[in-house]
Design a protein around this motif. Structure first.
Motif, PDB file in Angstrom:
ATOM      1  N   TRP A   1       0.853  -1.185   0.000  1.00 46.47           N
ATOM      2  CA  TRP A   1       0.000   0.000   0.000  1.00 46.47           C
ATOM      3  C   TRP A   1       0.888   1.235   0.000  1.00 46.47           C
ATOM      4  O   TRP A   1       2.044   1.164   0.426  1.00 46.47           O
ATOM      5  N   SER A   2       0.348   2.368  -0.422  1.00 49.96           N
ATOM      6  CA  SER A   2       1.108   3.608  -0.312  1.00 49.96           C
ATOM      7  C   SER A   2       1.285   3.926   1.176  1.00 49.96           C
ATOM      8  O   SER A   2       0.562   3.393   2.026  1.00 49.96           O
ATOM      9  N   GLU A   3       2.252   4.758   1.505  1.00 51.68           N
ATOM     10  CA  GLU A   3       2.577   5.034   2.911  1.00 51.68           C
ATOM     11  C   GLU A   3       1.392   5.540   3.722  1.00 51.68           C
ATOM     12  O   GLU A   3       1.268   5.235   4.899  1.00 51.68           O
ATOM     13  N   ASP A   4       0.542   6.314   3.095  1.00 53.22           N
ATOM     14  CA  ASP A   4      -0.574   6.912   3.834  1.00 53.22           C
ATOM     15  C   ASP A   4      -1.891   6.157   3.654  1.00 53.22           C
ATOM     16  O   ASP A   4      -2.949   6.672   3.950  1.00 53.22           O
ATOM     17  N   ALA A   5      -1.818   4.922   3.164  1.00 53.85           N
ATOM     18  CA  ALA A   5      -3.048   4.152   2.938  1.00 53.85           C
ATOM     19  C   ALA A   5      -2.906   2.750   3.512  1.00 53.85           C
ATOM     20  O   ALA A   5      -1.818   2.263   3.768  1.00 53.85           O
ATOM     21  N   SER A   6      -4.041   2.139   3.730  1.00 53.40           N
ATOM     22  CA  SER A   6      -4.101   0.750   4.195  1.00 53.40           C
ATOM     23  C   SER A   6      -5.469   0.205   3.805  1.00 53.40           C
ATOM     24  O   SER A   6      -6.302   0.945   3.302  1.00 53.40           O
TER      25      SER A   6
ATOM     26  N   SER B   1      -8.456   0.645   1.293  1.00 50.90           N
ATOM     27  CA  SER B   1      -8.043   1.326   0.069  1.00 50.90           C
ATOM     28  C   SER B   1      -7.346   0.334  -0.858  1.00 50.90           C
ATOM     29  O   SER B   1      -6.798  -0.665  -0.404  1.00 50.90           O
TER      30      SER B   1
END
Length: 79
Positions: free
Chosen positions: A33-38, A41
């Protein structure tokens, strides 16, 4: 999709450019996942072991390692 799931690649993948062997299936080894997502998402990438459905074996590269490859989630579908 979760780690350990069998997925089908929408386009066959050829891990070795000098070989005619292609793979259409993989087993999920990891999810990125991107750093600011989990979850829930969508993941950025799905990391796979290539899998031969006929022989029931994971692809092993020329060094004898179970290589992993990253794909976008929209390039795959659950089996």
């Amino acid at each position: 999709m979760d780690i350990g799931d069998l997925v089908r690649l929408k386009q066959p993948f050829q891990p070795e450019p000098d070989s005619d062997r292609t793979y259409s299936y993989g087993i999920i080894a990891g999810i990125v996942w991107s750093e600011d997502a989990s979850p829930p998402s969508p993941p950025v990438e799905i990391v796979l072991y290539l899998y031969d459905l006929d022989t029931r074996q994971i692809y092993v590269d020329s060094a004898g390692l179970q290589a992993i490859y990253a794909f976008r989630a929209d390039e795959l579908e659950l089996v």
